[in-house]
Design a protein around this motif. Structure first.
Motif, PDB file in Angstrom:
ATOM      1  N   ILE A  34       0.865  -1.183   0.000  1.00 47.29           N
ATOM      2  CA  ILE A  34       0.000   0.000   0.000  1.00 47.29           C
ATOM      3  C   ILE A  34       0.899   1.231   0.000  1.00 47.29           C
ATOM      4  O   ILE A  34       1.659   1.437   0.948  1.00 47.29           O
ATOM      5  N   ASP A  35       0.816   2.039  -1.048  1.00 46.54           N
ATOM      6  CA  ASP A  35       1.713   3.178  -1.238  1.00 46.54           C
ATOM      7  C   ASP A  35       0.879   4.461  -1.304  1.00 46.54           C
ATOM      8  O   ASP A  35      -0.349   4.396  -1.425  1.00 46.54           O
ATOM      9  N   GLY A  36       1.554   5.590  -1.260  1.00 42.41           N
ATOM     10  CA  GLY A  36       0.852   6.864  -1.399  1.00 42.41           C
ATOM     11  C   GLY A  36       1.490   7.909  -0.520  1.00 42.41           C
ATOM     12  O   GLY A  36       2.372   7.594   0.284  1.00 42.41           O
ATOM     13  N   PRO A  37       1.060   9.172  -0.658  1.00 40.16           N
ATOM     14  CA  PRO A  37       1.681  10.267   0.096  1.00 40.16           C
ATOM     15  C   PRO A  37       1.326  10.239   1.580  1.00 40.16           C
ATOM     16  O   PRO A  37       0.488   9.446   2.015  1.00 40.16           O
ATOM     17  N   ALA A  38       1.956  11.128   2.351  1.00 39.47           N
ATOM     18  CA  ALA A  38       1.749  11.202   3.798  1.00 39.47           C
ATOM     19  C   ALA A  38       0.278  11.389   4.134  1.00 39.47           C
ATOM     20  O   ALA A  38      -0.420  12.181   3.493  1.00 39.47           O
ATOM     21  N   ALA A  39      -0.189  10.642   5.133  1.00 44.24           N
ATOM     22  CA  ALA A  39      -1.553  10.780   5.670  1.00 44.24           C
ATOM     23  C   ALA A  39      -2.651  10.532   4.632  1.00 44.24           C
ATOM     24  O   ALA A  39      -3.733  11.092   4.718  1.00 44.24           O
ATOM     25  N   PRO A  81      -4.507  23.570   9.308  1.00 42.18           N
ATOM     26  CA  PRO A  81      -3.708  24.381   8.365  1.00 42.18           C
ATOM     27  C   PRO A  81      -2.200  24.167   8.547  1.00 42.18           C
ATOM     28  O   PRO A  81      -1.457  24.082   7.564  1.00 42.18           O
ATOM     29  N   ALA A  82      -1.758  24.048   9.805  1.00 46.72           N
ATOM     30  CA  ALA A  82      -0.323  23.824  10.041  1.00 46.72           C
ATOM     31  C   ALA A  82       0.078  22.454   9.503  1.00 46.72           C
ATOM     32  O   ALA A  82       1.159  22.287   8.930  1.00 46.72           O
ATOM     33  N   TYR A  83      -0.789  21.455   9.668  1.00 45.62           N
ATOM     34  CA  TYR A  83      -0.483  20.114   9.183  1.00 45.62           C
ATOM     35  C   TYR A  83      -0.409  20.083   7.670  1.00 45.62           C
ATOM     36  O   TYR A  83       0.385  19.351   7.089  1.00 45.62           O
ATOM     37  N   GLU A  84      -1.270  20.896   7.029  1.00 45.17           N
ATOM     38  CA  GLU A  84      -1.256  20.902   5.561  1.00 45.17           C
ATOM     39  C   GLU A  84       0.118  21.363   5.068  1.00 45.17           C
ATOM     40  O   GLU A  84       0.678  20.785   4.133  1.00 45.17           O
ATOM     41  N   ALA A  85       0.677  22.357   5.747  1.00 42.59           N
ATOM     42  CA  ALA A  85       2.003  22.850   5.360  1.00 42.59           C
ATOM     43  C   ALA A  85       3.061  21.772   5.593  1.00 42.59           C
ATOM     44  O   ALA A  85       3.937  21.541   4.744  1.00 42.59           O
ATOM     45  N   ASP A  86       2.951  21.049   6.715  1.00 45.03           N
ATOM     46  CA  ASP A  86       3.937  20.000   7.020  1.00 45.03           C
ATOM     47  C   ASP A  86       3.829  18.853   6.010  1.00 45.03           C
ATOM     48  O   ASP A  86       4.846  18.320   5.549  1.00 45.03           O
ATOM     49  N   LEU A  87       2.594  18.484   5.652  1.00 48.11           N
ATOM     50  CA  LEU A  87       2.412  17.385   4.688  1.00 48.11           C
ATOM     51  C   LEU A  87       2.978  17.774   3.326  1.00 48.11           C
ATOM     52  O   LEU A  87       3.630  16.962   2.658  1.00 48.11           O
ATOM     53  N   ALA A  88       2.735  19.031   2.926  1.00 45.95           N
ATOM     54  CA  ALA A  88       3.235  19.496   1.627  1.00 45.95           C
ATOM     55  C   ALA A  88       4.764  19.441   1.607  1.00 45.95           C
ATOM     56  O   ALA A  88       5.378  19.026   0.622  1.00 45.95           O
TER      57      ALA A  88
END
Ligand code: CDP
Length: 220
Positions: A5-10, A166-173
């Protein structure tokens, strides 16, 4: 049987892989937890995450294992919850970019799968390189997608802190970019992976689809 199972963070990899392993009676293999474990151990030993050779030597010698629920053990001790700390999360992509670290952990991951297959079972492995590098011959490969906003909202909700989205979105990006651009084993959607978009499907629907795909491909 080997399922990757692959894919980006979270994107929901852990949730799906854990539930699928339980449903199919296979071993859950959380490769991200192994990179987090090496990062935690490096920080505890005051090693710099930028030092490839030192992090690789640590990855090659650190004794990692799993408890029956698939939670990582570091030298026999529980790695949770320390491996999920903000400090580990901030440094893990840097540690995971070192080829020597990846070589050591990929070897350990293949050994876990080989032992499970040998015992008549198999693994559901999750992580960004499991379809492309670790298990290119997997019986089933799934690539999970979800928009950055949805992924950040889920991660924040999981922790009971929706205001942090919003802070998590920046970290995930930031982690997506780091994981996609690294030279060794970048996050990659391989041609033979089945793509599931989790923005539009509930966790149960994703599980049902993956289980149906697995049933169709179960060897022998
Ligand atoms: O936060 P999330 O659940 O997405 O990440 P994780 O699965 O705990 O993995 C943490 C980090 O380890 C990722 O951001 C990657 O940098 C790295 N990783 C990797 O390089 N290869 C893997 N197979 C799994 C994780």
């Amino acid at each position: 049987m080997i399922i990757a199972i692959d894919g980006p963070a979270a994107s929901g990899k852990s949730t799906l892989a854990r539930a699928l392993a339980r449903r199919l009676g296979l071993t859950f293999l959380d490769t991200g937890a192994m990179y987090r474990a090496v990062t935690l151990a490096a920080l505890e030993r005051n090693l710099s995450p930028a030092e490839g050779a030192e992090c690789a030597a640590l990855a090659a010698t650190l004794r990692l294992g799993f408890d029956p629920e698939g939670r990582v053990l570091i030298e026999g001790e529980a790695g949770e919850p320390a491996i999920r700390s903000g400090e580990v999360t901030r440094h893990v992509s840097e540690v995971a970019a070192h080829s020597g670290v990846r070589r050591a952990l990929v070897e350990a991951q293949r050994a876990v799968a080989a032992a499970a297959v040998e015992a008549g079972g198999g693994v559901v492995a999750e992580g960004r390189d499991t379809t492309s590098v670790v298990f290119p011959e997997a019986d089933l490969k799934v690539f999970l997608l979800a928009s950055p906003a949805v992924r950040a909202m889920r991660r924040a909700a999981e922790e009971g802190r929706p205001e942090l989205a919003p802070a998590y979105e920046a970290d995930l990006a930031r982690r997506d970019a780091h994981d996609s651009q690294r030279a060794d084993s970048p996050l990659l959607e391989v041609d033979d992976a089945v793509r599931l978009d989790t923005d539009t499907l509930s966790p149960e629907a994703v599980l049902d689809r993956a289980a149906a795909l697995a049933a169709a491909r179960r060897p022998g």
